[in-house]
Enzyme design. Structure first.
Site, PDB file in Angstrom:
ATOM      1  N   ARG A  17       0.833  -1.203   0.000  1.00  0.00           N
ATOM      2  CA  ARG A  17       0.000   0.000   0.000  1.00  0.00           C
ATOM      3  C   ARG A  17       0.869   1.255   0.000  1.00  0.00           C
ATOM      4  NH1 ARG A  17      -0.867   4.756   2.416  1.00  0.00           N
ATOM      5  NH2 ARG A  17      -0.401   3.780   4.425  1.00  0.00           N
ATOM      6  N   ASP A  18       1.449   1.571   1.126  1.00  0.00           N
ATOM      7  CA  ASP A  18       2.262   2.781   1.209  1.00  0.00           C
ATOM      8  C   ASP A  18       3.446   2.706   0.244  1.00  0.00           C
ATOM      9  OD1 ASP A  18       3.925   4.934   2.041  1.00  0.00           O
ATOM     10  OD2 ASP A  18       3.030   4.868   4.026  1.00  0.00           O
ATOM     11  N   HIS A 208       3.797   4.582  12.652  1.00  0.00           N
ATOM     12  CA  HIS A 208       4.037   4.454  11.211  1.00  0.00           C
ATOM     13  C   HIS A 208       5.068   5.524  10.863  1.00  0.00           C
ATOM     14  CE1 HIS A 208       2.657   3.801   6.939  1.00  0.00           C
ATOM     15  NE2 HIS A 208       3.223   4.996   6.836  1.00  0.00           N
ATOM     16  N   HIS A 210       8.375   7.251   8.741  1.00  0.00           N
ATOM     17  CA  HIS A 210       9.123   7.432   7.501  1.00  0.00           C
ATOM     18  C   HIS A 210      10.558   7.817   7.844  1.00  0.00           C
ATOM     19  CE1 HIS A 210       5.784   7.294   4.477  1.00  0.00           C
ATOM     20  NE2 HIS A 210       5.119   7.312   5.617  1.00  0.00           N
ATOM     21  N   CYS A 241       4.172   9.702   0.829  1.00  0.00           N
ATOM     22  CA  CYS A 241       2.808  10.210   0.758  1.00  0.00           C
ATOM     23  C   CYS A 241       2.668  11.156  -0.428  1.00  0.00           C
ATOM     24  CB  CYS A 241       2.443  10.945   2.047  1.00  0.00           C
ATOM     25  SG  CYS A 241       0.796  11.693   2.009  1.00  0.00           S
ATOM     26  N   ASN A 250       9.317   4.649   3.849  1.00  0.00           N
ATOM     27  CA  ASN A 250       9.100   4.156   5.202  1.00  0.00           C
ATOM     28  C   ASN A 250      10.391   3.578   5.776  1.00  0.00           C
ATOM     29  OD1 ASN A 250       5.822   3.797   5.581  1.00  0.00           O
ATOM     30  ND2 ASN A 250       6.471   3.589   3.463  1.00  0.00           N
TER      31      ASN A 250
END
Length: 312
Positions: A17-18, A208, A210, A241, A250
């Site tokens: 996803r990310d 979460h 980065h 993002c 990440n």
């Protein structure tokens, strides 16, 4: 097998996803190949996709198609990111019932991300939680730009904590704090967690992170020391993002697992298997990845191969 004699934590793999949301759309067959590679690493939770507008994020136009294949990995708990009640309905209709819903800590990021204010985003938490719970799943609220916003600057810890408190009050099962642009440092990590613990005691928390400034692992360790046992990470360090200028990848799954495993904390993740999955990912996206551990792994393999050629 998990070693019950050691402390344990959960790593949720968010690369599909990310990790992929800033990439050119990846074909469904390639995503399934990535899932095959990740599924053998020991990761028990995977964020598989995002049910958002395909116009806004074309990488997830195949969310329903991908969801139809997730039954192939029955031992893994899958989740999906949603940005609205409509996305939540799409997810549960596709049998993805563990939902993550983003609420930005600032109006400026919320407007860029979902075109609504933070207050408007908060009002949808109860609807999304009801949808998840009604389908037998869970609802997690991820507070984006929890420490710093690319548009509004530093975010006060009390403000972020109040958003967390209200999200729990509205039905969220857990809260995760997103360091969306990779600015948090260990001291600010523990400061926020202390404040949250005071206003929302007993709530399950995750982070979460980065790695924009190279401090992601240090902040992860600080979170663990403060009691957090749930961490998002992306294999290869891929991610970012699309609605936060300056956001980069990440923290890397393999680096996070390495740090904890070498510190005596069980993750259940096989680092060699993750490195194999990163090699598959590199071929799928067609470019190098930011993971230092993967680069060291590749360099080591090249040195071994060179010695072998020299001996022949």
């Amino acid at each position: 097998m998990t070693d019950t004699a050691r402390p344990h934590l959960e790593i949720r793999e968010v690369g599909l996803r990310d990790g992929l949301q800033l990439e050119d759309p990846v074909p469904l067959a390639a995503k399934l190949a990535l899932l095959d590679a990740i599924a053998v690493t020991g990761v028990r939770e995977i964020e598989a996709t995002s049910f958002v507008s395909p116009t806004a994020v074309p990488a997830f136009a195949d969310a329903e198609e991908l969801a139809a294949h997730l039954h192939r990995w029955p031992d893994i708990t899958f989740s999906a990111l949603v940005a609205s009640p409509n996305g939540a309905r799409r997810a549960v209709t596709s049998n993805v019932v563990n939902l993550e819903y983003v609420v930005s800590a600032t109006d400026a990021h919320s407007a860029a991300n979902v075109r609504r204010t933070t207050e408007e985003a908060l009002t949808a938490v109860s609807v999304i939680a009801d949808l998840a719970h009604g389908a037998g799943g869970t609802a997690e609220v991820i507070i984006a730009v929890a420490w710093d916003c690319p548009f509004s600057g530093r975010v006060d810890a009390d403000h972020t904590a109040e958003i967390a408190r209200r999200a729990v009050e509205a039905g969220a099962d857990r809260i995760s704090f997103g360091d969306t642009i990779g600015t948090v440092v260990p001291g600010r990590m523990t400061q926020l967690l202390d404040v949250v613990g005071a206003v929302a005691p007993g709530v399950e928390l995750g982070v979460h992170l980065h790695n924009t400034r190279g401090i992601g692992l240090a902040s992860a360790w600080a979170a663990y020391q403060a009691g957090v046992t749930r961490f998002d990470a992306s294999f290869g360090g891929l991610g970012g993002c699309p609605f936060a200028p300056g956001a980069t990848g990440n923290i890397a799954t393999e680096e996070l697992a390495y740090m904890f495993d070498e510190s005596g904390v069980d993750t259940g993740v096989g680092i060699d298997a993750v490195l194999d999955a990163v090699a598959v990912l590199r071929d799928v996206v067609g470019h190098d990845l930011s993971s230092n551990l993967f680069r060291a792994h590749v360099a080591g393999a090249e040195r071994v191969a060179a010695r072998g050629r020299a001996q022949r």
